[in-house]
Design a protein around this motif. Structure first.
Motif, PDB file in Angstrom:
ATOM      1  N   GLU A   1    -110.673 107.827 -28.503  1.00  0.00           N
ATOM      2  CA  GLU A   1    -111.502 106.843 -28.429  1.00  0.00           C
ATOM      3  C   GLU A   1    -112.896 107.498 -28.560  1.00  0.00           C
ATOM      4  O   GLU A   1    -113.728 106.657 -29.414  1.00  0.00           O
ATOM      5  N   LYS A   2    -113.402 108.299 -28.098  1.00  0.00           N
ATOM      6  CA  LYS A   2    -114.766 108.835 -27.956  1.00  0.00           C
ATOM      7  C   LYS A   2    -114.850 109.338 -29.791  1.00  0.00           C
ATOM      8  O   LYS A   2    -115.864 109.071 -30.079  1.00  0.00           O
TER       9      LYS A   2
ATOM     10  N   ALA B   1    -113.134 108.200 -32.284  1.00  0.00           N
ATOM     11  CA  ALA B   1    -112.876 107.077 -33.195  1.00  0.00           C
ATOM     12  C   ALA B   1    -114.176 106.219 -33.140  1.00  0.00           C
ATOM     13  O   ALA B   1    -114.538 105.757 -34.298  1.00  0.00           O
ATOM     14  N   SER B   2    -114.762 106.096 -32.180  1.00  0.00           N
ATOM     15  CA  SER B   2    -116.049 105.152 -31.869  1.00  0.00           C
ATOM     16  C   SER B   2    -117.243 105.976 -32.724  1.00  0.00           C
ATOM     17  O   SER B   2    -118.182 105.108 -33.363  1.00  0.00           O
ATOM     18  N   ARG B   3    -117.111 107.308 -33.101  1.00  0.00           N
ATOM     19  CA  ARG B   3    -118.285 107.836 -33.806  1.00  0.00           C
ATOM     20  C   ARG B   3    -118.033 107.246 -35.318  1.00  0.00           C
ATOM     21  O   ARG B   3    -119.062 107.237 -36.158  1.00  0.00           O
TER      22      ARG B   3
ATOM     23  N   GLY C   1    -116.452 104.351 -36.121  1.00  0.00           N
ATOM     24  CA  GLY C   1    -115.922 103.025 -36.466  1.00  0.00           C
ATOM     25  C   GLY C   1    -114.348 102.876 -36.670  1.00  0.00           C
ATOM     26  O   GLY C   1    -114.016 101.852 -37.243  1.00  0.00           O
TER      27      GLY C   1
ATOM     28  N   GLU D   1    -109.964 102.957 -35.233  1.00  0.00           N
ATOM     29  CA  GLU D   1    -109.313 102.626 -33.979  1.00  0.00           C
ATOM     30  C   GLU D   1    -108.679 104.030 -33.388  1.00  0.00           C
ATOM     31  O   GLU D   1    -108.564 104.681 -34.151  1.00  0.00           O
TER      32      GLU D   1
END
Length: 427
Positions: free
Chosen positions: A219-220, A222-224, A226, A228
């Motif tokens: 998640e860390k 993927a958040s960079r 945008g 999933e």
């Protein structure tokens, strides 16, 4: 004190063999414990393991090279004689030179790539945490880092360097007309995947997904971008959604199997898939590349692409080698000061190491010629000529160099060292 390095890399061993000797970071401590216990003198030790190389560095009162080779062979369940053909052994000054070149990116598949320095620092920290790093190896590696820093700041060795990640994007661009319309899946969440995702994200793909064993780390990352995140266990069912797959995990077994890819292709109605396996050992079963409509590339397949710009950096290589030469001399001077016998013992070790290296090269060349069915006598003649040429090259070069005074001095030295029968007759 003797220092030696035993290793195999992308130049000496195929991918699948390298995979048998890959050590994840959490395996380093127990491996070092086993390595040191297998040696009678419990040497200082460190293990550097990346996708392109596995190297064991040791230091002890006396070199224990055969023990080191035997331990490494057992760790990969490979016969020692078979492993010996794919390894290199370096001692003292040659070992230091190799470590400095590796840290500086001169021995990498991607000339001048910066990732290897961080990987070496991690290997040193792991050895230190395991209590395996003593004064000699610590000095060797700290000097390696200092030399690498000077090479980076004083030369353009890293200029125009093309990374594995950039090469993957370039190859994907050859398959897909518009990378902005593809869906990309990254398997893993380590440094290599982060670098690959950065390069692909710059081309604005339609979507990005990260599959990882631990969702939090996935998640860390993927958040960079945008994207999933998905569980690794869901990968087989969702594989068909993605046009490009880039994988690099620390798994010891393939995590993307032939059956999963076959099912994905059927769901995709055989629209092409682009797959990059950056892991060692492999993440993708080798049989997958035999399927139609799948384009699979391994780290070794990317070698030709990453060499682009190699010629442009050759001028910087000479500057880097000069810096390394100075570093080696400084390290050997430090070793000599610690050696109660002075620098003579060190020089003898270097001469023996150089002779062993020459012998190994000529024997390997002879074995290849014999395997091709060439005449035994011709092969033996070539082997002996190769060895004598290597041994005489330095002396012959010195005899032709410098002014008349230098040549006269060298003539006396060379005659004293090589023309023993003449010397005996005169006496």
């Amino acid at each position: 004190m003797a220092v030696w390095a035993l290793g195999l890399n992308h130049n000496t061993a195929p991918l699948d063999l390298r995979g048998r000797f890959a050590f994840a970071l959490d395996q380093i401590a127990p491996a070092l414990a086993g390595l040191r216990q297998s040696h009678a003198r419990h040497p200082e030790a460190a293990i550097l393991s990346t996708c392109n190389r596995t190297e064991v560095y040791c230091a002890s009162d006396n070199p224990q090279i055969d023990h080191t080779l035997g331990w490494l062979a057992r760790s990969g369940d490979v016969p020692a004689d078979a492993l010996r053909e794919h390894t290199y052994v370096l001692q003292d000054g040659q070992a230091a030179r190799h470590a400095f070149r590796v840290a500086s990116g001169l021995d990498s598949m991607v000339l001048g790539e910066p990732q290897i320095l961080g990987q070496m620092k991690s290997a040193v920290r792991a050895a230190e945490d395991a209590g395996a790093l003593g004064t000699t190896l610590n000095q060797l590696f700290q000097r390696s880092f200092a030399v690498a820093k000077e090479v980076r700041s004083s030369t353009e060795i890293g200029a125009h360097s093309i990374s594995m990640a950039a090469a993957a994007v370039r190859l994907a661009g050859q398959l897909f007309e518009d990378l902005g319309r593809i869906k990309v899946l990254f398997v893993g969440a380590g440094e290599m995947i982060e670098l690959a995702a950065t390069h692909f994200a710059a081309r604005n793909p339609q979507s990005i997904a990260i599959a990882n064993r631990t969702l939090e780390r996935g998640e860390k990352l993927a958040s960079r971008f945008g994207g999933e995140v998905m569980r690794l266990a869901d990968l087989p069912e969702r594989l068909a959604e993605f046009d490009a797959v880039v994988s690099c995990t620390a798994s010891t077994l393939p995590i993307i199997g032939l059956g999963a890819v076959e099912r994905a292709l059927k769901k995709r109605r055989h629209r092409p898939m682009f797959m990059v396996d950056l892991a060692v050992p492999r993440d993708i079963e080798p049989e997958v590349r035999q399927l139609a409509d799948v384009y699979v590339y391994t780290v070794d397949d990317l070698a030709q692409v990453v060499q682009t710009g190699h010629a442009n950096r050759q001028a910087a290589v000479a500057q880097a080698e000069a810096i390394i030469d100075a570093g080696v001399q400084s390290f050997m001077h430090w070793m000599g000061q610690r050696d109660p016998a002075g620098g003579v013992v060190s020089l003898i070790r270097q001469l023996n190491a150089q002779a062993d290296e020459w012998r190994a090269l000529e024997v390997a060349r002879a074995r290849k010629r014999l395997a091709r069915g060439e005449d035994v006598e011709a092969v033996l003649d070539a082997l002996s000529r190769g060895l004598t040429q290597k041994m005489l090259h330095g002396a012959m070069a010195e005899l032709h160099a410098g002014d008349a005074g230098h040549r006269a001095h060298m003539s006396e030295a060379v005659a004293r060292l090589f023309l023993r029968s003449n010397r005996t007759s005169r006496e």
